[in-house]
Design a protein around this motif. Structure first.
Motif, short mmCIF file in Angstrom:
data_model
loop_
_atom_site.label_atom_id
_atom_site.label_comp_id
_atom_site.label_asym_id
_atom_site.label_seq_id
_atom_site.Cartn_x
_atom_site.Cartn_y
_atom_site.Cartn_z
N ILE A 1 36.04 14.14 30.06
CA ILE A 1 37.20 14.91 29.46
C ILE A 1 37.31 14.58 28.07
O ILE A 1 37.54 15.81 27.32
CB ILE A 1 38.39 14.20 30.23
N ARG A 2 36.98 13.45 27.67
CA ARG A 2 37.07 13.11 26.05
C ARG A 2 36.21 14.08 25.38
O ARG A 2 36.58 14.80 24.22
CB ARG A 2 36.96 11.76 25.96
N SER A 3 34.74 13.86 25.99
CA SER A 3 34.06 14.72 25.09
C SER A 3 34.01 16.16 24.93
O SER A 3 33.95 16.96 24.03
CB SER A 3 32.56 14.25 25.74
N PHE A 4 34.48 16.69 26.10
CA PHE A 4 34.64 18.41 26.21
C PHE A 4 35.88 18.48 25.46
O PHE A 4 36.05 19.64 24.38
CB PHE A 4 35.11 18.91 27.74
N THR A 5 37.00 17.70 25.35
CA THR A 5 38.11 17.87 24.42
C THR A 5 37.72 17.83 22.95
O THR A 5 38.16 18.59 22.28
CB THR A 5 39.36 16.78 24.97
N GLU A 6 36.87 16.84 22.67
CA GLU A 6 36.53 16.87 21.28
C GLU A 6 35.62 17.95 20.97
O GLU A 6 35.79 18.60 19.78
CB GLU A 6 35.59 15.50 21.18
N ILE A 7 35.02 18.57 21.78
CA ILE A 7 34.18 19.84 21.26
C ILE A 7 34.96 20.94 21.25
O ILE A 7 35.05 21.71 20.12
CB ILE A 7 32.97 20.18 22.67
N LEU A 8 36.08 21.16 22.06
CA LEU A 8 36.87 22.13 21.98
C LEU A 8 37.73 22.03 20.71
O LEU A 8 38.05 22.95 19.87
CB LEU A 8 38.11 22.08 23.07
N LEU A 9 38.09 20.63 20.23
CA LEU A 9 38.86 20.40 19.21
C LEU A 9 38.00 20.77 17.82
O LEU A 9 38.51 21.41 16.93
CB LEU A 9 39.32 18.99 18.96
N SER A 10 36.73 20.36 17.91
CA SER A 10 35.88 20.29 16.63
C SER A 10 35.31 21.67 16.24
O SER A 10 34.51 22.11 15.58
CB SER A 10 34.91 19.20 16.47
N GLU A 11 35.15 22.60 17.60
CA GLU A 11 34.17 23.58 17.59
C GLU A 11 35.23 24.97 17.68
O GLU A 11 35.15 25.43 18.68
CB GLU A 11 32.93 23.67 18.54
N PRO A 12 35.97 25.36 16.54
CA PRO A 12 37.06 26.51 17.02
C PRO A 12 36.36 27.53 17.20
O PRO A 12 36.82 28.71 17.85
CB PRO A 12 37.58 26.35 15.55
N SER A 13 35.10 27.87 16.76
CA SER A 13 34.31 29.01 16.92
C SER A 13 33.61 29.27 18.25
O SER A 13 32.60 30.12 18.20
CB SER A 13 33.06 29.12 15.76
N LEU A 14 33.90 28.37 19.28
CA LEU A 14 33.11 28.61 20.54
C LEU A 14 33.61 30.06 21.28
O LEU A 14 34.67 30.47 21.07
CB LEU A 14 33.76 27.52 21.74
N ALA A 15 32.79 30.64 21.90
CA ALA A 15 33.20 31.85 22.54
C ALA A 15 34.04 31.36 23.86
O ALA A 15 34.11 30.48 24.14
CB ALA A 15 31.71 32.38 23.43
N SER A 16 34.89 32.48 23.90
CA SER A 16 36.04 32.23 24.91
C SER A 16 35.64 32.01 26.30
O SER A 16 36.07 31.18 26.99
CB SER A 16 36.93 33.38 24.97
N GLU A 17 34.23 32.58 26.79
CA GLU A 17 33.73 32.16 28.09
C GLU A 17 33.40 30.57 28.25
O GLU A 17 33.75 30.05 29.20
CB GLU A 17 32.47 32.93 28.76
N GLU A 18 32.72 30.20 26.85
CA GLU A 18 32.32 28.88 26.92
C GLU A 18 33.74 27.87 26.81
O GLU A 18 33.68 27.04 27.68
CB GLU A 18 31.50 28.72 25.36
N ARG A 19 34.58 28.29 26.07
CA ARG A 19 35.77 27.51 26.25
C ARG A 19 36.43 27.56 27.37
O ARG A 19 36.95 26.38 27.88
CB ARG A 19 36.78 28.34 25.16
#
Lengths: 896, 69
Positions: free
Chosen positions: A683-701
């Protein structure tokens, strides 16, 4: 010639001298200054009261009439004294230890302090002493007649008897000693012993060298028959006389008095053992020469009993004759004094006093009254004894040979012998035996020897003596049962002592001893056994202290005992060594020992050592009681210790369980944190990815948020499960149970998992349960379904078979219903079976991590909460399956 | 130890005395003759007697035990 006046003056002066000696010695005794008076020489000289006028006059007469046999009268006592260690020592020890006052007292004490025996023994002593007293009267009368001329024999004897009685009363009953010792009398007797020895030796020396002219001349030209007497000297009569004299030195009341009662130190016996035989030896040395010279020189009709006196007179040596008369007078008076004291002690102690005490009981008993009574009874008894002696003398006429009269007395007192020796050495001897033996012995003695000695003047007529009473030959006193041709003395000895000893043995064997007798047996027979043999009574104190110390060491140990005894010695004011065994010391030791061995045992042990006391019946019972208590206490202790052991074992087991539980808890916590950590990390690692990578594709997100959601749910589920299992295990989650239709519950669970089964391509088979239709079990329906679903889910998830298949089967056994969930995947392996119910454990076959590993623990907890169980069953071949156990519902029973 | 020996000797002395002074042994000395001018049997009896006294004298100190403390 000697005038009668001179004779009487000398006699009175001599008696006054003796009296003075006795008086001075008694005064010194009271002042505590005995010194040389208590020497063994005095003791020995007092024993020589054995040599009476029988020896002084009669032995010469006996030698002149019967030859050598006179010597036996002195050889017997010699043997007894040479062997003092074997008999006299024991007699003296017992006499001293028990404060014995006479031979009657000794015999009665030994047989349970029997008064009947005491009376019998006293009577025997009185009767047997009578001829002996008569013998002394006769000798003094005859010797007086020799000097004073033909005075009337009976009248003379009467005055002699009267004088002797007065003399004996003055000497013997001036005071009453607690232990019947008469130091003054003993000293006077010792002086008399010296006088008679000197007188006899003087006469002997005069006769040999003054008259005959040398020893050779005495025995020259003498027919051998004159010296040897009868045909064979070493015949039955020789043996009988040896035996009788040896017996007499023990049994004669006066010998018992001087040897045992007057003994003040046991070790004096050692000196007497050779000095007394030496005295006898010297007394006897000149008897044969005097007899032979008398036979040669004196006229045929002269009385050989008086040669000692008549030979010096015939030679005109009146001063020597006076000395000889004094010697004979000494012999007679000393015998009469001691015999009178001894016999009167018996008569007053055993006959007069018991009667008097019975009569005056009730009246106030002042000690002075008793004392006076005692003295009066003694004086009366002395008078009686001498009166009887005079009576005997006057009845027999005073014509017999002196030694013949003496032997009658010897055999009379010999009747004591079987009971005395038996009492000293034989435990089995009883009172009845002693009574029977002594009565039979004295009666036969009276019949065969005493009564015939009157020559028909008393009871037995002369014809009865010669031909038997009523002419019955078998009853002749000198030939009972036709025992003809035997010397009358030997005959009487064999008959009376034979019957005495025989009856004593037989009756003793046939009767039982009373308790008091048994008590006395130990004191008599075992008088030496408790103490070491060589410890005389004097050294007793020291010996006892040492024994007490050894005893204490044994019980307390060496060091504490040493300390205790040192303390006690210091308390007595002694620097070193052992304390004196006083009452206080013994009491203290007893108390200390009682702490170790119990009071009764300590008392008995210390008592045994300190006082040689017997262990009484009550003490024995006390010891037994104490031992019983000890056994009881031991038993209780061992029970308690067993209890304690069991408790300790339980505690150990509980402690072991606690430690296991503690370890399990630690493991559980670490596992829980590990299980929680995995979803938390993702949970923490995915939350960090979401927070640090705003440019993620929405499907990815979208996918990442889905994973986070999934993990959160898993986390929640995990927490729910943990919570549930701990509540179930703690019993905090109450499970309401009721009647649940078994079949319905099983089908519902199967329906729930059927979708999953289809997805996993697992074939689910419910076996028909016709016999269980309508059966209700005791359960909580939701929870039961949960447990079933859990098992079925596991079976579906972990089935690795090619054609996976699950069977559900329900069976009933008694009040229990079993639901088996069998899959063809093989189930769990045996080693895993135990661990499988632990939390977070997953089957070895479970490769994925979809379950938290809490399913089986939860199911088990549920089943147990409902009163059922969950087990792993094994099939032959190693395959296994799960089985649920449930109780059949009963309306009245409710599970926890 | 010393006393036990003395005790045994005293018993031996006693038994010897009994044997020598009684028949049958005493019968051997029933000799009707004289020795040194004295009757032989009388001499024998006094000799045995004296020997017994000497033995008793020798044994007495050992049997008596220790002196009074």
């Amino acid at each position: 010639m000697i005038s009668v006046d001179l004779l009487l003056t000398v006699c009175i002066a001599y008696v006054a001298l003796l009296f003075g000696i006795a008086f001075i010695v008694d005064r010194r005794t009271r002042a505590g200054r005995l010194r040389w008076l208590s020497s063994p020489v005095i003791y020995t000289l007092s024993i020589s009261v054995y040599c009476t006028s029988w020896t002084f006059y009669g032995a010469v007469g006996s030698a002149a009439r019967n030859g050598l046999e006179f010597i036996t009268i002195y050889l017997g006592p010699t043997l007894v004294f040479v062997g003092w260690w074997w008999l006299l020592r024991k007699l003296v020890r017992i006499g001293r230890a028990n404060r014995i006052t006479s031979i009657a007292d000794l015999i009665s004490s030994r047989y349970g302090k029997s008064s009947s025996l005491a009376v019998l023994a006293t009577l025997i002593a009185v009767i047997a002493t009578t001829p002996y007293i008569a013998l002394q009267l006769q000798s003094v009368t005859l010797s007086y007649q020799v000097i004073a001329g033909e005075a009337d024999r009976i009248t003379t004897a009467f005055w002699v008897a009267l004088g002797m009685a007065a003399f004996a009363i003055l000497f013997g009953t001036r005071n009453v000693d607690a232990n019947e010792r008469h130091h003054g009398v003993v000293a006077a007797i010792a002086v008399e012993a010296v006088v008679k020895l000197i007188a006899l030796i003087a006469v002997g020396v005069f006769v040999i060298w003054g008259v005959a002219g040398g020893l050779d001349a005495v025995f020259a030209d003498v027919p051998m028959e004159m010296i040897y007497g009868g045909a064979d000297i070493f015949g039955p009569r020789w043996v009988a006389l040896m035996f009788l004299s040896a017996t007499a030195i023990i049994c004669l009341p006066r010998q018992f008095q001087v040897t045992v009662v007057e003994n003040i130190d046991e070790r004096h016996l050692a000196t007497a053992s050779w000095l007394f035989p030496l005295y006898l030896f010297l007394m006897t040395l000149f008897i044969a020469p005097i007899a032979i010279v008398g036979l040669k020189l004196m006229p045929l009709g002269a009385n050989p009993d008086l040669y000692v006196l008549t030979l010096p007179l015939a030679e005109g040596r009146s001063e020597l004759a006076l000395l000889a008369f004094l010697g004979g007078f000494s012999s007679a008076t000393s015998m009469v004094i001691v015999a009178a004291i001894a016999v009167s002690t018996m008569v007053s102690n055993h006959i007069v006093m018991p009667i008097a005490l019975n009569v005056i009981s009730g009246a106030s008993q002042v000690s002075g009254d008793l004392r006076r009574l005692l003295l009066v009874s003694r004086r009366f008894s002395i008078g009686l004894v001498l009166a009887l002696g005079f009576l005997y003398f006057s009845l027999t006429g005073g014509t017999d040979a002196l030694s013949a009269i003496g032997l009658i007395a010897f055999l009379g007192v010999a009747q004591f012998l079987p009971s005395l020796l038996g009492g000293l050495f034989w435990r089995g001897a009883t009172r009845a035996g002693a009574l029977a033996g002594m009565i039979a012995g004295i009666l036969l003695w009276a019949y065969t020897l005493f009564l015939p000695s009157f020559g028909g003047d008393l009871i037995l007529s002369a014809s009865a003596i010669a031909n038997g009473p009523w002419g019955i030959a078998a009853l002749r006193p000198h030939a009972l049962l036709g025992l003809d041709g035997v010397d009358p003395l030997v005959h009487a000895l064999v008959v009376s002592l034979g019957a005495n000893a025989g009856l004593f043995l037989v009756v003793s064997v046939l009767t039982e001893a009373s308790p008091l007798e048994r008590l006395q047996v130990a004191q008599f027979v075992d008088v030496f056994s408790a103490r070491s043999d060589d410890a005389p009574a004097i050294a007793f104190g020291a010996a006892a202290a040492e024994d007490l110390f050894i005893l204490a060491q044994r019980i307390l140990g060496a060091e504490p005992a040493r300390a205790l005894f040192d303390d006690m010695a210091r308390a007595q004011g002694e620097r070193s060594g052992l304390p004196r065994p006083t009452e206080a010391v013994i009491g203290q030791l007893e108390r200390v020992l009682a702490g170790s061995v119990g009071a009764a045992s300590a008392h008995a042990m210390v008592g045994r050592v300190a006082e040689q006391r017997l262990v009484g019946m009550t003490e024995l019972i006390d010891i037994a009681d104490e031992a019983q208590r000890l056994i009881e206490t031991t038993r209780q202790l061992s029970e308690k210790s067993a209890e304690l052991e069991a408790t300790a074992l339980q505690l150990t087991q509980a402690n072991e369980r606690l430690r296991v539980l503690d370890a399990q808890k630690d493991e559980f916590l670490s596992q829980v944190s590990h299980e929680l950590r995995t979803p938390m990390t993702s949970i923490r690692s995915f939350t960090e990815i979401l927070l640090s990578e705003p440019s993620l594709a929405s499907e990815e997100r979208q996918r990442f948020v889905g994973i986070i959601n999934e993990e959160s749910q898993r986390l929640t589920r995990l927490l729910d499960e943990i919570l549930e299992v701990s509540r179930l295990e703690a019993g905090a989650l109450a499970l309401p149970v009721g009647a649940v239709a078994l079949e319905g519950a099983v089908r519902a669970a199967c329906n729930t998992v059927s979708a999953l089964a289809q997805a996993e391509h697992v074939k689910l088979i419910i076996e028909p349960m016709a016999q269980l239709t309508g059966v209700e079990v005791q359960a909580n329906e939701d929870r039961l379904r949960q447990a079933l679903i859990n098992l079925l889910g596991n079976a579906i998830k972990y089935n690795r078979a090619d054609a996976p298949e699950i069977a559900v089967r329900a069976t009933r056994r008694g009040d229990t219903v079993m639901i088996d969930v069998i899959d063809n995947g093989g189930g769990v392996k045996r080693p895993e079976a135990e661990k499988i119910f632990e939390k977070f454990a997953r089957g070895g076959a479970a490769g994925d991590v979809r379950g938290a590993g809490l399913g089986l623990p939860i199911s088990l907890a549920i089943m147990r909460a409902m009163g059922g169980d969950l087990t792993v069953e094994f099939l032959p071949g190693g395959a296994s399956y799960f089985r649920l156990h449930l109780a059949i519902y009963r309306a009245d029973a409710r599970a926890e | 130890m010393r006393q036990r020996k003395a005790r045994d000797r005293s018993l031996a002395t006693l038994l010897a005395g009994i044997a020598l002074l009684l028949p049958p042994i005493a019968l051997l000395f029933d000799v009707r003759g004289t020795l040194f001018g004295l009757p032989a049997t009388l001499l024998y009896l006094f000799f045995v007697w004296a020997a017994l006294i000497v033995m008793a004298r020798l044994l007495a100190p050992k049997l008596r035990g220790p002196d009074r403390p």
